[in-house]
Write an enzyme that holds these catalytic residues in place. Sequence first.
Site, PDB file in Angstrom:
ATOM      1  N   GLN A 124       0.498  44.868  89.177  1.00 24.86           N
ATOM      2  CA  GLN A 124       0.241  43.291  88.451  1.00 24.86           C
ATOM      3  C   GLN A 124       0.866  43.791  87.266  1.00 24.86           C
ATOM      4  O   GLN A 124       1.030  45.310  86.836  1.00 24.86           O
ATOM      5  CB  GLN A 124      -1.345  44.229  87.585  1.00 24.86           C
ATOM      6  CG  GLN A 124      -2.163  44.071  88.785  1.00 24.86           C
ATOM      7  CD  GLN A 124      -4.111  44.221  88.403  1.00 24.86           C
ATOM      8  OE1 GLN A 124      -5.294  43.134  88.326  1.00 24.86           O
ATOM      9  NE2 GLN A 124      -4.104  45.423  87.960  1.00 24.86           N
ATOM     10  N   GLY A 125       1.294  42.910  86.416  1.00 21.96           N
ATOM     11  CA  GLY A 125       2.286  42.778  85.168  1.00 21.96           C
ATOM     12  C   GLY A 125       1.588  42.629  84.449  1.00 21.96           C
ATOM     13  O   GLY A 125       1.321  41.501  83.269  1.00 21.96           O
ATOM     14  N   SER A 127       1.397  45.599  81.404  1.00 27.12           N
ATOM     15  CA  SER A 127       1.200  46.745  80.463  1.00 27.12           C
ATOM     16  C   SER A 127       2.723  46.232  80.104  1.00 27.12           C
ATOM     17  O   SER A 127       3.581  46.543  80.709  1.00 27.12           O
ATOM     18  CB  SER A 127       1.024  48.214  80.312  1.00 27.12           C
ATOM     19  OG  SER A 127      -0.215  48.657  81.035  1.00 27.12           O
ATOM     20  N   SER A 159       1.943  49.517  88.679  1.00 26.33           N
ATOM     21  CA  SER A 159       1.854  50.353  90.042  1.00 26.33           C
ATOM     22  C   SER A 159       2.691  49.167  91.527  1.00 26.33           C
ATOM     23  O   SER A 159       2.035  48.409  91.145  1.00 26.33           O
ATOM     24  CB  SER A 159       0.698  51.003  90.491  1.00 26.33           C
ATOM     25  OG  SER A 159       0.384  51.768  89.472  1.00 26.33           O
ATOM     26  N   GLU A 242     -14.296  45.974  89.855  1.00 30.30           N
ATOM     27  CA  GLU A 242     -13.878  47.648  89.913  1.00 30.30           C
ATOM     28  C   GLU A 242     -15.477  48.508  90.014  1.00 30.30           C
ATOM     29  O   GLU A 242     -15.070  49.182  90.403  1.00 30.30           O
ATOM     30  CB  GLU A 242     -13.399  47.652  88.193  1.00 30.30           C
ATOM     31  CG  GLU A 242     -11.847  46.825  88.675  1.00 30.30           C
ATOM     32  CD  GLU A 242     -10.949  47.750  87.809  1.00 30.30           C
ATOM     33  OE1 GLU A 242     -11.506  48.277  86.887  1.00 30.30           O
ATOM     34  OE2 GLU A 242      -9.493  47.688  87.870  1.00 30.30           O
ATOM     35  N   GLU A 364      -9.815  57.802  74.623  1.00 34.14           N
ATOM     36  CA  GLU A 364     -10.447  57.737  73.681  1.00 34.14           C
ATOM     37  C   GLU A 364     -10.665  56.142  73.661  1.00 34.14           C
ATOM     38  O   GLU A 364     -11.925  55.506  73.013  1.00 34.14           O
ATOM     39  CB  GLU A 364      -9.444  57.640  72.945  1.00 34.14           C
ATOM     40  CG  GLU A 364      -8.375  59.312  71.955  1.00 34.14           C
ATOM     41  CD  GLU A 364      -8.332  60.415  73.414  1.00 34.14           C
ATOM     42  OE1 GLU A 364      -7.734  59.273  74.130  1.00 34.14           O
ATOM     43  OE2 GLU A 364      -8.440  61.179  73.565  1.00 34.14           O
TER      44      GLU A 364
END
Lengths: 384, 393
Positions: A124-125, A127, A159, A242, A364
Amino acid sequence: MTDVAARPAPADVVQELRNFLAGPGADLRARWGRSTSFEARLDWQRTLAAGGWAALGWPEEFGGRGLGVRDRVACGLELAAAWAPVLAGVLGVNNVGPALMAFGTEEQQASLPKILTTEEIWCQGFSEPGAGSDLASLRTRAVADGDDFVINGQKIWTSEGMEATHCLLLARTDPDAPKHRGISALTIRMDTPGIERRPIRMITGESGFAEVFFTDVRVPRSSLLGPLHRGWDVTMATLAHERAGVIGLAAELEHNVTAELSGALGTTTAAEGPQAPLLRQEIARRYADARIAGLLGLRALADEERGAPPGPEQTLIKLAWGRAVERVAATLLEAAGPDAQRAGSAAMAYLRAPAATIAGGTTEVLKTLVGERVLGLPREPRPV
Amino acid sequence: MSSDLQERVDLARTVAELLADLGGEERLREVVAGDGWDEALWRRVLDLGVLELALAANRDADGGSYADLAVVFAELGRALAPVPALTTVAVATVLDLSGTPAAAELAEDVVSGRVRAALVLPGDGGTWGGRTPLRARSTNGAWTVDGTVELVTDAPGVDQLVVLADTDDGACFFVVPTGPAVTITPVPALDLTRTLGSVALTAAPATPLTTPDRTDAVLARTLDVCAGLLAAESAGLARRALDSAVDYAKIRVQFDRPIGSFQAVKHSCAEMLLMVEGARCLADAAADALDEGDPGAASLAAGVARGYAGETAVECAERCLHLHGGIGFTWEHVSHLVVRRAKSDAVRFGRPAEHWDRVARRLATGTPGAAPAVAAAAVADPAVEAAVGAPVG
């Protein structure tokens, strides 16, 4: 969906998987032991796919098992117990596949069986160097040019980026729209000219992900997945999948660490010396942490079965799981005593653990989500 | 399963409504200004019949389970209810487990409120169930008990005491009716929603409840039941702290913004929610384990729940007080009542550290036992690996 009554009862599915793991699974274990190398992952997935066990949640029409969340979690525990590594094409099976099923054209859906057999490995492209937690600020551009898109930009923390044959890419197609509204999802081949990838070495020394550079990469317009400029919605819509993932992770964590914590209580560090009573109490607390993750998962499972829509409470499980992973690893290393100096498995688990509170949403970001979506606290004012 | 769930949701609502009706914050302040005890509310709780669930649960009979009771205690905690519910269940459990028909009858009187009773266990520096300072003697078959126990929860005003006292053959439980040989002196309590008394017995006539060989088992089971239910109550108390903090964070404006919009405050609330839900899950699991009947598993689950919920209630109470700023530091505000109850509860039926220690012992001997042999060999790697495998990009 197929007839519910025709499907075997949960226990039968688990038994069937156990039989499989005792047969072909035993050969894999003999061959790979507890290796999590990419070769081992490929071999495992191919064998699982041949037995129809690679995609537990996919509908049967796409070659999956069509299992509900509870059965998937139960089967996931069996696989973990049999030392099955993560699928080589885990992102294809868990994330890209469901997106293709929901939004893909017939041509794009032709990838589905190949995702199962590892003929196609997807990354998955998402970030970018400047777009991590704030993913929607991504700047990789895809400019329409005739029947093509021309892509320029950079992805990072990808990844399986080194091994992937294909990529589900998020790129900005409308720079003038609000940031969530100008992004499109594109399915691209990784051997397209203009794509360059470099491995990134993780703190453990292992190579786990990559940075990927796009320079005038030309892909056909048919690469678009879902509507133009609606790439954000495409990825968000598949996040519901998910749910099983995070429940499964929580269940596996609880399942696996109980034995490890029991073992840690038998070490000299936990038995003798001034640190022993405190360490024992810490180990008991880690048991509670892992158990909470598992129990929150079970509760979400019950909600699911009652037909409640996926809620933001999922975020709570992810938080509980990430915290438990990190603390368990630290406590187990503590229990290793002087052996903590060794670059052994406890040390490596400790070094890997921060991924649990960074990947898939940092602690966060998740706390902000919980605060606003679950507790209803007012949002942070937008910067002016 | 789902009908059970619906029934429990209804039960929680019934109890919550009753408590809100009679136990609102105004009433709470009146009670605190008085003797720390709300007779009217207690009568209503008794009339609801919820404590009779304890006997059904203990007898494994239809019509009540520890899972139901946990729902009730969570609501009692959330409402800071100034009533001796846990003491009542503790006494009834000892009586019922002792197995004589007379004791079982007394247990029924206790849960119905016809008889008020307290359980006298030695605190012994926090180690519950340690050596008792009470001594029982038999003269021609007539038993008497002597000695003093300093801190007995809900003792002032009771009709009967259930005490743990030593005999020549070992410790036993006894029933001691209050009377001239029994002096109960109220002790100023940190927790203003419970009463506390010092109990002195001088040749107090007593009826034996258990033989020495049964006593340890009765005590252990009672402590597990109390740890499990107090965990549910603490989870409810922590929920109260969270709700109070969140409500205030939504309306208190500073720097032209509700303070809940600041991440420092928002994240603190999110952490509290994580703790509160964790405590609740563990308390519910403990209640289920108490219902299921494997004593080792029940003890482990109750210990984990109590250790975690005890720490959670204190942590959330302190954060709630802090988040209210100056107003949270005042006598009029409810925050200190939550802190007082949480801190005081943290040493009842064992401190968290004791529970963690007990949990560790059970883990070391492999009591949890849920993991099959193959799984026992598997490490956490797959889970961690999956995290590396499933990041945003």
